[in-house]
Design a protein around this motif. Structure first.
Motif, mmCIF file in Angstrom:
data_model
loop_
_atom_site.group_PDB
_atom_site.id
_atom_site.type_symbol
_atom_site.label_atom_id
_atom_site.label_comp_id
_atom_site.label_asym_id
_atom_site.label_seq_id
_atom_site.Cartn_x
_atom_site.Cartn_y
_atom_site.Cartn_z
ATOM 1 N N HIS A 93 -21.732 -10.587 77.787
ATOM 2 C CA HIS A 93 -21.324 -11.871 77.231
ATOM 3 C C HIS A 93 -22.387 -12.443 76.290
ATOM 4 O O HIS A 93 -23.587 -12.170 76.446
ATOM 5 C CB HIS A 93 -21.011 -12.869 78.343
ATOM 6 N N GLY A 94 -21.944 -13.265 75.360
ATOM 7 C CA GLY A 94 -22.809 -13.737 74.281
ATOM 8 C C GLY A 94 -23.994 -14.569 74.707
ATOM 9 O O GLY A 94 -24.974 -14.681 73.953
ATOM 10 N N ASP A 95 -23.947 -15.170 75.890
ATOM 11 C CA ASP A 95 -25.118 -15.934 76.356
ATOM 12 C C ASP A 95 -26.150 -15.034 77.033
ATOM 13 O O ASP A 95 -27.176 -15.512 77.523
ATOM 14 C CB ASP A 95 -24.691 -17.077 77.289
ATOM 15 N N HIS A 96 -25.888 -13.713 77.012
ATOM 16 C CA HIS A 96 -26.828 -12.731 77.559
ATOM 17 C C HIS A 96 -27.135 -11.632 76.539
ATOM 18 O O HIS A 96 -28.277 -11.225 76.395
ATOM 19 C CB HIS A 96 -26.264 -12.107 78.836
ATOM 20 N N LEU A 97 -26.104 -11.163 75.871
ATOM 21 C CA LEU A 97 -26.254 -10.152 74.823
ATOM 22 C C LEU A 97 -25.950 -10.804 73.479
ATOM 23 O O LEU A 97 -24.797 -11.052 73.146
ATOM 24 C CB LEU A 97 -25.306 -8.972 75.063
ATOM 25 N N ASP A 98 -26.997 -11.107 72.727
ATOM 26 C CA ASP A 98 -26.869 -11.737 71.406
ATOM 27 C C ASP A 98 -27.412 -10.749 70.376
ATOM 28 O O ASP A 98 -28.623 -10.668 70.153
ATOM 29 C CB ASP A 98 -27.649 -13.051 71.392
ATOM 30 N N ILE A 99 -26.517 -10.012 69.759
ATOM 31 C CA ILE A 99 -26.916 -8.951 68.827
ATOM 32 C C ILE A 99 -27.711 -9.522 67.657
ATOM 33 O O ILE A 99 -28.713 -8.923 67.219
ATOM 34 C CB ILE A 99 -25.683 -8.183 68.303
ATOM 35 N N GLU A 100 -27.321 -10.674 67.152
ATOM 36 C CA GLU A 100 -28.011 -11.261 65.999
ATOM 37 C C GLU A 100 -29.457 -11.621 66.348
ATOM 38 O O GLU A 100 -30.361 -11.458 65.524
ATOM 39 C CB GLU A 100 -27.251 -12.484 65.470
ATOM 40 N N THR A 101 -29.671 -12.110 67.547
ATOM 41 C CA THR A 101 -31.047 -12.398 67.976
ATOM 42 C C THR A 101 -31.832 -11.103 68.123
ATOM 43 O O THR A 101 -33.002 -11.023 67.698
ATOM 44 C CB THR A 101 -31.052 -13.176 69.300
ATOM 45 N N LEU A 102 -31.241 -10.088 68.697
ATOM 46 C CA LEU A 102 -31.926 -8.804 68.830
ATOM 47 C C LEU A 102 -32.300 -8.240 67.460
ATOM 48 O O LEU A 102 -33.391 -7.683 67.287
ATOM 49 C CB LEU A 102 -31.044 -7.804 69.583
ATOM 50 N N LYS A 103 -31.428 -8.412 66.472
ATOM 51 C CA LYS A 103 -31.725 -7.936 65.115
ATOM 52 C C LYS A 103 -32.879 -8.715 64.497
ATOM 53 O O LYS A 103 -33.672 -8.172 63.721
ATOM 54 C CB LYS A 103 -30.486 -8.073 64.223
ATOM 55 N N ALA A 104 -32.975 -10.005 64.833
ATOM 56 C CA ALA A 104 -33.987 -10.870 64.231
ATOM 57 C C ALA A 104 -35.374 -10.672 64.837
ATOM 58 O O ALA A 104 -36.380 -10.984 64.199
ATOM 59 C CB ALA A 104 -33.572 -12.335 64.371
ATOM 60 N N LEU A 105 -35.427 -10.173 66.056
ATOM 61 C CA LEU A 105 -36.713 -9.983 66.739
ATOM 62 C C LEU A 105 -37.350 -8.656 66.342
ATOM 63 O O LEU A 105 -36.663 -7.719 65.947
ATOM 64 C CB LEU A 105 -36.506 -10.010 68.251
ATOM 65 N N ASP A 106 -38.668 -8.587 66.477
ATOM 66 C CA ASP A 106 -39.374 -7.320 66.268
ATOM 67 C C ASP A 106 -39.359 -6.546 67.582
ATOM 68 O O ASP A 106 -40.125 -6.832 68.498
ATOM 69 C CB ASP A 106 -40.808 -7.592 65.817
ATOM 70 N N LEU A 107 -38.471 -5.570 67.659
ATOM 71 C CA LEU A 107 -38.330 -4.769 68.872
ATOM 72 C C LEU A 107 -38.847 -3.350 68.659
ATOM 73 O O LEU A 107 -38.530 -2.447 69.442
ATOM 74 C CB LEU A 107 -36.859 -4.729 69.306
ATOM 75 N N SER A 108 -39.643 -3.173 67.615
ATOM 76 C CA SER A 108 -40.092 -1.820 67.255
ATOM 77 C C SER A 108 -40.964 -1.186 68.331
ATOM 78 O O SER A 108 -41.037 0.041 68.428
ATOM 79 C CB SER A 108 -40.846 -1.856 65.920
ATOM 80 N N HIS A 109 -41.638 -2.021 69.136
ATOM 81 C CA HIS A 109 -42.491 -1.482 70.202
ATOM 82 C C HIS A 109 -41.965 -1.857 71.588
ATOM 83 O O HIS A 109 -42.689 -1.733 72.580
ATOM 84 C CB HIS A 109 -43.920 -1.989 70.040
ATOM 85 N N ALA A 110 -40.722 -2.300 71.636
ATOM 86 C CA ALA A 110 -40.154 -2.777 72.899
ATOM 87 C C ALA A 110 -39.310 -1.700 73.573
ATOM 88 O O ALA A 110 -38.715 -0.849 72.911
ATOM 89 C CB ALA A 110 -39.291 -4.013 72.659
ATOM 90 N N THR A 111 -39.268 -1.775 74.892
ATOM 91 C CA THR A 111 -38.300 -1.010 75.675
ATOM 92 C C THR A 111 -37.237 -1.985 76.146
ATOM 93 O O THR A 111 -37.544 -2.973 76.813
ATOM 94 C CB THR A 111 -38.963 -0.336 76.886
#
Length: 265
Positions: A93-111
């Motif tokens: 659900h959108g209050d848990h999985l927010d694709i636009e926020t994930l795209k905006a964050l630097d997740l290059s070193h994240a798991t």
């Protein structure tokens, strides 16, 4: 003559050293030792800090690790935090999985840790360091922390359509021997009631999607966390009564500390 001169010089030095205040010597020694102790302690000590962002979104910080939970609100919501080492996502659900926020964050070193239903929704253009699929009952060690996937689902007949059993994850995260339960969207299920040795519990309560305040109280009084944090308490008819939640929990067990954070700034 030379011998007498050396003897006199040695005697003078002994007298001079005796005039040094022994208390001053002790103080200097203690001061040095204390400073060394403080420096050593401060470099070794790490504390867990909890930062509520909104509704179900938070940041758990420990040492150099920032763990983002259900990140929403865009990159602006995470100003002042380092890029995450780990991201936990509970449901689709959108209050848990927010694709636009994930795209905006630097997740290059994240798991990114998520259940299969969530991972299946990641678009190809989403740039992740790595994703790990955890389903109910699975666990993984990362950065010295243990992540266990706990079931989350609805019980009431009228709410079964919201959260089917097996789709989403709650989590128990162990950081420095402290066990932290994040409920996700759930009711007072048997798996929650069976939890043991929980230090901090984040428990949802909002209708019609999760559970009532009374159901949340009943579950908390059964698994008895040391601290409980009401979160995810905005429903279709406004906010759940978290003050009443605190009252009822403490009427049932005064030893459980109810911590109220500002989730809706």
């Amino acid at each position: 003559m030379k011998y007498s001169y050396l003897l006199l010089l040695s005697l003078c030095l002994s007298i001079f050293s005796c005039k040094t205040d022994p208390k001053e010597q002790t103080a200097n020694t203690l001061e040095t030792n204390t400073k060394d102790l403080i420096i050593k302690t401060s470099t070794q000590e790490k504390k867990l800090s909890i930062s509520p962002i909104s509704h179900a979104t938070m940041v758990l910080s420990y040492g150099e690790d920032d763990i983002y939970v259900d990140p929403t609100g865009g990159a602006e919501a995470f100003k002042g935090f380092s890029s995450p080492e780990i991201v936990l996502i509970t449901d689709i659900h959108g209050d848990h999985l927010d694709i636009e926020t994930l795209k905006a964050l630097d997740l290059s070193h994240a798991t990114v840790i998520a259940p299969k239903a969530v991972v299946d929704k990641f678009p190809k253009e989403l740039k992740l360091g790595k994703s790990v699929t955890l389903n109910n009952g699975d666990s993984i060690n990362l950065n010295g922390h243990l992540f266990e996937a706990i079931p989350m689902y609805n019980l009431r007949e009228e709410a079964l359509k919201y959260h089917a059993k097996g789709r989403g994850n709650g989590y128990v995260v162990t950081i420095n021997n402290e066990r932290i339960y994040i409920s996700g969207d759930t009711e007072d299920i048997a798996e929650m009631r069976a939890l043991e040795n929980i230090d901090k519990a984040f428990v949802c309560m909002n209708l019609p999607y999760t559970m009532t305040v009374e159901s949340a109280v009943s579950a908390v009084l059964e698994f008895k966390p040391k601290q409980v944090y009401p979160y995810h308490y905005r429903g279709t008819d406004g906010f759940s009564d978290v003050d009443n939640f605190k009252t009822l929990v403490n009427q049932g067990d005064e030893s459980i500390e109810v911590v109220q954070l500002d989730w809706y700034k």
